[in-house]
Scaffold this motif. Structure first.
Motif, PDB file in Angstrom:
ATOM      1  N   ALA A   1      12.562  -0.476   3.829  1.00 47.94           N
ATOM      2  CA  ALA A   1      12.992  -1.786   3.349  1.00 47.94           C
ATOM      3  C   ALA A   1      11.824  -2.532   2.718  1.00 47.94           C
ATOM      4  O   ALA A   1      11.989  -3.249   1.708  1.00 47.94           O
ATOM      5  CB  ALA A   1      13.581  -2.604   4.497  1.00 47.94           C
ATOM      6  N   GLY A   2      10.625  -2.353   3.276  1.00 49.16           N
ATOM      7  CA  GLY A   2       9.452  -3.003   2.705  1.00 49.16           C
ATOM      8  C   GLY A   2       9.084  -2.442   1.341  1.00 49.16           C
ATOM      9  O   GLY A   2       8.708  -3.195   0.433  1.00 49.16           O
ATOM     10  N   ILE A   3       9.203  -1.124   1.167  1.00 48.31           N
ATOM     11  CA  ILE A   3       8.930  -0.514  -0.139  1.00 48.31           C
ATOM     12  C   ILE A   3       9.924  -1.021  -1.169  1.00 48.31           C
ATOM     13  O   ILE A   3       9.565  -1.353  -2.311  1.00 48.31           O
ATOM     14  CB  ILE A   3       8.971   1.028  -0.035  1.00 48.31           C
ATOM     15  CG1 ILE A   3       7.802   1.531   0.822  1.00 48.31           C
ATOM     16  CG2 ILE A   3       8.928   1.663  -1.423  1.00 48.31           C
ATOM     17  CD1 ILE A   3       7.873   3.011   1.133  1.00 48.31           C
ATOM     18  N   LEU A   4      11.186  -1.118  -0.774  1.00 46.17           N
ATOM     19  CA  LEU A   4      12.197  -1.644  -1.689  1.00 46.17           C
ATOM     20  C   LEU A   4      11.881  -3.103  -2.047  1.00 46.17           C
ATOM     21  O   LEU A   4      11.981  -3.501  -3.225  1.00 46.17           O
ATOM     22  CB  LEU A   4      13.588  -1.538  -1.067  1.00 46.17           C
ATOM     23  CG  LEU A   4      14.734  -2.139  -1.884  1.00 46.17           C
ATOM     24  CD1 LEU A   4      14.878  -1.443  -3.236  1.00 46.17           C
ATOM     25  CD2 LEU A   4      16.053  -2.066  -1.113  1.00 46.17           C
ATOM     26  N   ALA A   5      11.502  -3.886  -1.056  1.00 49.31           N
ATOM     27  CA  ALA A   5      11.181  -5.296  -1.321  1.00 49.31           C
ATOM     28  C   ALA A   5       9.997  -5.406  -2.280  1.00 49.31           C
ATOM     29  O   ALA A   5      10.008  -6.240  -3.205  1.00 49.31           O
ATOM     30  CB  ALA A   5      10.870  -6.007  -0.006  1.00 49.31           C
ATOM     31  N   TYR A   6       8.996  -4.562  -2.097  1.00 44.34           N
ATOM     32  CA  TYR A   6       7.854  -4.610  -3.000  1.00 44.34           C
ATOM     33  C   TYR A   6       8.274  -4.192  -4.410  1.00 44.34           C
ATOM     34  O   TYR A   6       7.849  -4.800  -5.401  1.00 44.34           O
ATOM     35  CB  TYR A   6       6.722  -3.711  -2.504  1.00 44.34           C
ATOM     36  CG  TYR A   6       5.517  -3.767  -3.409  1.00 44.34           C
ATOM     37  CD1 TYR A   6       4.609  -4.811  -3.315  1.00 44.34           C
ATOM     38  CD2 TYR A   6       5.320  -2.804  -4.395  1.00 44.34           C
ATOM     39  CE1 TYR A   6       3.519  -4.902  -4.168  1.00 44.34           C
ATOM     40  CE2 TYR A   6       4.234  -2.876  -5.258  1.00 44.34           C
ATOM     41  CZ  TYR A   6       3.339  -3.930  -5.143  1.00 44.34           C
ATOM     42  OH  TYR A   6       2.270  -4.024  -5.993  1.00 44.34           O
ATOM     43  N   THR A   7       9.119  -3.186  -4.503  1.00 48.48           N
ATOM     44  CA  THR A   7       9.578  -2.722  -5.812  1.00 48.48           C
ATOM     45  C   THR A   7      10.318  -3.828  -6.545  1.00 48.48           C
ATOM     46  O   THR A   7      10.233  -3.928  -7.785  1.00 48.48           O
ATOM     47  CB  THR A   7      10.504  -1.492  -5.631  1.00 48.48           C
ATOM     48  OG1 THR A   7       9.823  -0.479  -4.892  1.00 48.48           O
ATOM     49  CG2 THR A   7      10.912  -0.916  -6.973  1.00 48.48           C
ATOM     50  N   GLN A   8      11.006  -4.694  -5.821  1.00 46.22           N
ATOM     51  CA  GLN A   8      11.711  -5.808  -6.458  1.00 46.22           C
ATOM     52  C   GLN A   8      10.757  -6.862  -7.029  1.00 46.22           C
ATOM     53  O   GLN A   8      11.181  -7.701  -7.816  1.00 46.22           O
ATOM     54  CB  GLN A   8      12.673  -6.458  -5.464  1.00 46.22           C
ATOM     55  CG  GLN A   8      13.890  -5.601  -5.136  1.00 46.22           C
ATOM     56  CD  GLN A   8      14.891  -6.309  -4.248  1.00 46.22           C
ATOM     57  OE1 GLN A   8      14.529  -7.183  -3.452  1.00 46.22           O
ATOM     58  NE2 GLN A   8      16.156  -5.942  -4.375  1.00 46.22           N
TER      59      GLN A   8
ATOM     60  N   ASP B   1       2.859  -0.623 -12.005  1.00 42.93           N
ATOM     61  CA  ASP B   1       3.852  -1.644 -12.349  1.00 42.93           C
ATOM     62  C   ASP B   1       5.268  -1.078 -12.449  1.00 42.93           C
ATOM     63  O   ASP B   1       6.196  -1.770 -12.856  1.00 42.93           O
ATOM     64  CB  ASP B   1       3.484  -2.335 -13.657  1.00 42.93           C
ATOM     65  CG  ASP B   1       3.479  -1.371 -14.846  1.00 42.93           C
ATOM     66  OD1 ASP B   1       3.715  -0.158 -14.644  1.00 42.93           O
ATOM     67  OD2 ASP B   1       3.231  -1.839 -15.978  1.00 42.93           O
ATOM     68  N   GLY B   2       5.451   0.228 -12.102  1.00 40.54           N
ATOM     69  CA  GLY B   2       6.790   0.820 -12.077  1.00 40.54           C
ATOM     70  C   GLY B   2       7.376   1.142 -13.428  1.00 40.54           C
ATOM     71  O   GLY B   2       8.593   1.336 -13.550  1.00 40.54           O
ATOM     72  N   ARG B   3       6.502   1.263 -14.463  1.00 44.55           N
ATOM     73  CA  ARG B   3       7.033   1.449 -15.815  1.00 44.55           C
ATOM     74  C   ARG B   3       6.524   2.714 -16.488  1.00 44.55           C
ATOM     75  O   ARG B   3       6.714   2.887 -17.699  1.00 44.55           O
ATOM     76  CB  ARG B   3       6.689   0.230 -16.669  1.00 44.55           C
ATOM     77  CG  ARG B   3       7.339  -1.037 -16.164  1.00 44.55           C
ATOM     78  CD  ARG B   3       7.176  -2.205 -17.117  1.00 44.55           C
ATOM     79  NE  ARG B   3       5.803  -2.708 -17.162  1.00 44.55           N
ATOM     80  CZ  ARG B   3       5.445  -3.830 -17.781  1.00 44.55           C
ATOM     81  NH1 ARG B   3       6.360  -4.562 -18.404  1.00 44.55           N
ATOM     82  NH2 ARG B   3       4.192  -4.221 -17.780  1.00 44.55           N
TER      83      ARG B   3
ATOM     84  N   ALA C   1       0.822  -1.211   0.000  1.00 41.56           N
ATOM     85  CA  ALA C   1       0.000   0.000   0.000  1.00 41.56           C
ATOM     86  C   ALA C   1       0.855   1.260   0.000  1.00 41.56           C
ATOM     87  O   ALA C   1       0.461   2.286  -0.573  1.00 41.56           O
ATOM     88  CB  ALA C   1      -0.942  -0.001   1.203  1.00 41.56           C
ATOM     89  N   HIS C   2       2.002   1.196   0.647  1.00 42.96           N
ATOM     90  CA  HIS C   2       2.885   2.370   0.659  1.00 42.96           C
ATOM     91  C   HIS C   2       3.388   2.664  -0.752  1.00 42.96           C
ATOM     92  O   HIS C   2       3.432   3.822  -1.172  1.00 42.96           O
ATOM     93  CB  HIS C   2       4.068   2.131   1.603  1.00 42.96           C
ATOM     94  CG  HIS C   2       3.702   2.153   3.046  1.00 42.96           C
ATOM     95  ND1 HIS C   2       3.022   1.125   3.658  1.00 42.96           N
ATOM     96  CD2 HIS C   2       3.917   3.101   4.007  1.00 42.96           C
ATOM     97  CE1 HIS C   2       2.845   1.423   4.923  1.00 42.96           C
ATOM     98  NE2 HIS C   2       3.374   2.622   5.163  1.00 42.96           N
TER      99      HIS C   2
ATOM    100  N   CYS D   1       4.367   6.000  -4.340  1.00 41.69           N
ATOM    101  CA  CYS D   1       5.239   5.897  -5.513  1.00 41.69           C
ATOM    102  C   CYS D   1       4.482   5.775  -6.838  1.00 41.69           C
ATOM    103  O   CYS D   1       4.899   6.333  -7.862  1.00 41.69           O
ATOM    104  CB  CYS D   1       6.174   4.691  -5.364  1.00 41.69           C
ATOM    105  SG  CYS D   1       7.013   4.578  -3.768  1.00 41.69           S
ATOM    106  N   ALA D   2       3.399   5.023  -6.824  1.00 42.24           N
ATOM    107  CA  ALA D   2       2.706   4.709  -8.079  1.00 42.24           C
ATOM    108  C   ALA D   2       2.134   5.917  -8.813  1.00 42.24           C
ATOM    109  O   ALA D   2       2.039   5.876 -10.050  1.00 42.24           O
ATOM    110  CB  ALA D   2       1.595   3.683  -7.818  1.00 42.24           C
ATOM    111  N   PRO D   3       1.724   7.018  -8.127  1.00 40.37           N
ATOM    112  CA  PRO D   3       1.210   8.154  -8.896  1.00 40.37           C
ATOM    113  C   PRO D   3       2.166   8.644  -9.977  1.00 40.37           C
ATOM    114  O   PRO D   3       1.725   9.139 -11.014  1.00 40.37           O
ATOM    115  CB  PRO D   3       0.971   9.223  -7.815  1.00 40.37           C
ATOM    116  CG  PRO D   3       0.616   8.438  -6.600  1.00 40.37           C
ATOM    117  CD  PRO D   3       1.519   7.230  -6.662  1.00 40.37           C
TER     118      PRO D   3
END
Length: 434
Positions: free
Chosen positions: A421-428, A375-377, A362-363, A368-370
């Motif tokens: 660390a959780g945001i980074l893990a989700y981004t991976q 999907d980070g692209r 959710a974070h 970040c998603a806006p």
């Protein structure tokens, strides 16, 4: 043997009494003398080598007056020092001061001309102020009224310095300066900056100057966390963050041949030698394509920021002419207070983030998603976040904490270590291809 410039000054002193007396009564002459007292090299040309031309390039330029005599004109230590106290020269005959300036003990005859000597003598004999009228000697607090001083600050000062006193990058925040060294701030208010275009307030009523100084002391400090995260962006790519042009040649301290894909300007980035994990040769970048064999900066965590500023400006780093005073302070803030232990968030062997991806989805989706998309692209000028976070997680974590240089990405340093660390893990977990 006296040099030619010294001889000319000595000859001028013989016929100077009337001219010196005339100069002593002019506020502009006194203010310029105050700037010479502050930093005569900057006032005369800004560069000791240029000033030395007056001496035929052979003489060594003497130091600043304030170094020996202090900002309150009573000695460098602040108290009345019989050897360096200038009190007894207030109201004195200007020719006495002129003779002292020209003698070999001071050594200014080879560097200053007739006008310089007259202005400096005018300041010493007519321009000294009793600083205790403006500043409480015990507390360093200005004796004026900050509310009354606000109108003068907002109209005379804020146009250049900003309403918060932090707009000029080559100067500390005015609030910090006025609180930390009010005597220097008072001298500058009265006389202006040497070699600059700051207006001198010497012609105003002393109460106005006291009120203005009080207002300066009420200005805010630079927010420490803002300084740290901006320093992190400078560490990343300083020339993007401050929109300046980097040198077009390889950094002189860069120790290896350029790896494939590395441009000369890239060698001027801090991360290129010290790594995204700040450990240099001893970290995750000790064996990668960008390895340089240079040690990291982890040992500087907790160090005195002033020591880091000195290192940045030394002959090895050579950033003195490239970074502003604020750049230096912010980068030093990051190095001393902003480094994180990357090993606590990322497994160095596998590059996997140690965070809980599901717990912090959710974070990512709200913060970040806006911009980056679910999907980070979405940002086409950079690799997909999934590819970046998996391929170079240390770089990704640095960006999450500090933002991207020269861009509007919000730094998330205020969040907890587990959250980041959780945001980074989700981004991976995001897809790695366009």
């Amino acid at each position: 043997m006296i040099s030619l410039p010294g001889l000319l000054v000595a000859m001028a002193l013989v016929a100077l009494p009337a001219a010196a007396a005339a100069a002593d009564g002019e506020p502009a002459s006194i203010a310029r003398g105050g700037r010479l007292y502050d930093h005569w090299i900057k006032e005369l040309g800004g560069d000791a080598r240029r000033v030395a031309v007056r001496a035929g390039g052979t003489a060594t330029a003497p130091g600043r007056c304030v170094t020996c005599h202090g900002w309150n004109y009573r000695g460098a230590g602040g108290a009345a020092d019989p050897g360096t106290n200038l009190d007894h020269l207030a109201g004195a005959d200007g020719t006495v001061v002129l003779g002292a300036l020209a003698d070999p003990g001071h050594g200014y005859a080879d560097f200053m001309d007739h006008r310089d000597f007259a202005d400096l003598a005018a300041f010493i004999t007519r321009g000294q102020v009793a600083t205790e009228r403006f500043i409480d000697p015990a507390t360093g607090r200005a004796t004026g009224d900050a509310t009354r001083g606000d109108v003068y600050f907002q109209t005379i000062c804020a146009n250049c310095h900003g309403t918060g006193g932090q707009q000029i990058e080559d100067a500390p925040p005015l609030g910090d300066l006025a609180r930390g060294d009010p005597w220097m701030a008072l001298h500058t208010l009265l006389n202006g900056h040497p070699g600059g275009d700051m207006p001198a307030l010497r012609a105003l009523h002393p109460a106005v100057v006291a009120d203005t100084l009080a207002r300066l002391q009420a200005l805010p400090s630079r927010e420490p966390l803002a300084s740290v995260v901006r320093g992190g962006r400078l560490y990343d790519t300083w020339y993007k963050e401050n929109r300046r042009t980097p040198p077009g040649f390889v950094h002189p301290a860069y120790p290896v041949d350029l790896p494939a894909g590395v441009l000369p300007r890239t060698t001027w980035r801090c991360k290129e030698c010290h790594g995204w994990d700040y450990r240099g040769r001893d970290g995750a970048y000790g064996e990668d394509a960008h390895r340089t064999g240079i040690k990291g900066i982890r040992a500087m965590a907790g160090a005195d920021p002033a020591a880091v500023v000195a290192v940045l400006g030394d002959a090895t780093h050579a950033y003195g002419g490239l970074l502003s005073a604020r750049d230096m302070a912010d980068l030093a803030a990051f190095v001393t207070r902003g480094q994180v232990d990357m090993d606590a968030a990322i497994d160095r062997a596998t590059g996997r983030a140690r965070g809980d991806a599901a717990a912090y989805a959710a974070h990512y989706e709200t913060i970040c998603a806006p911009c980056h998309g679910m999907d980070g692209r979405d940002i086409r000028t950079m690799p997909p976040l999934g590819r970046l976070a998996s391929g170079d997680p240390w770089r990704a974590l640095h960006g999450i904490l500090n933002g991207h240089p020269g861009e509007v990405m919000p730094p998330l340093r205020a969040l907890s270590d587990d959250t980041v660390a959780g945001i980074l893990a989700y981004t991976q977990t995001l897809p790695g291809r366009k």
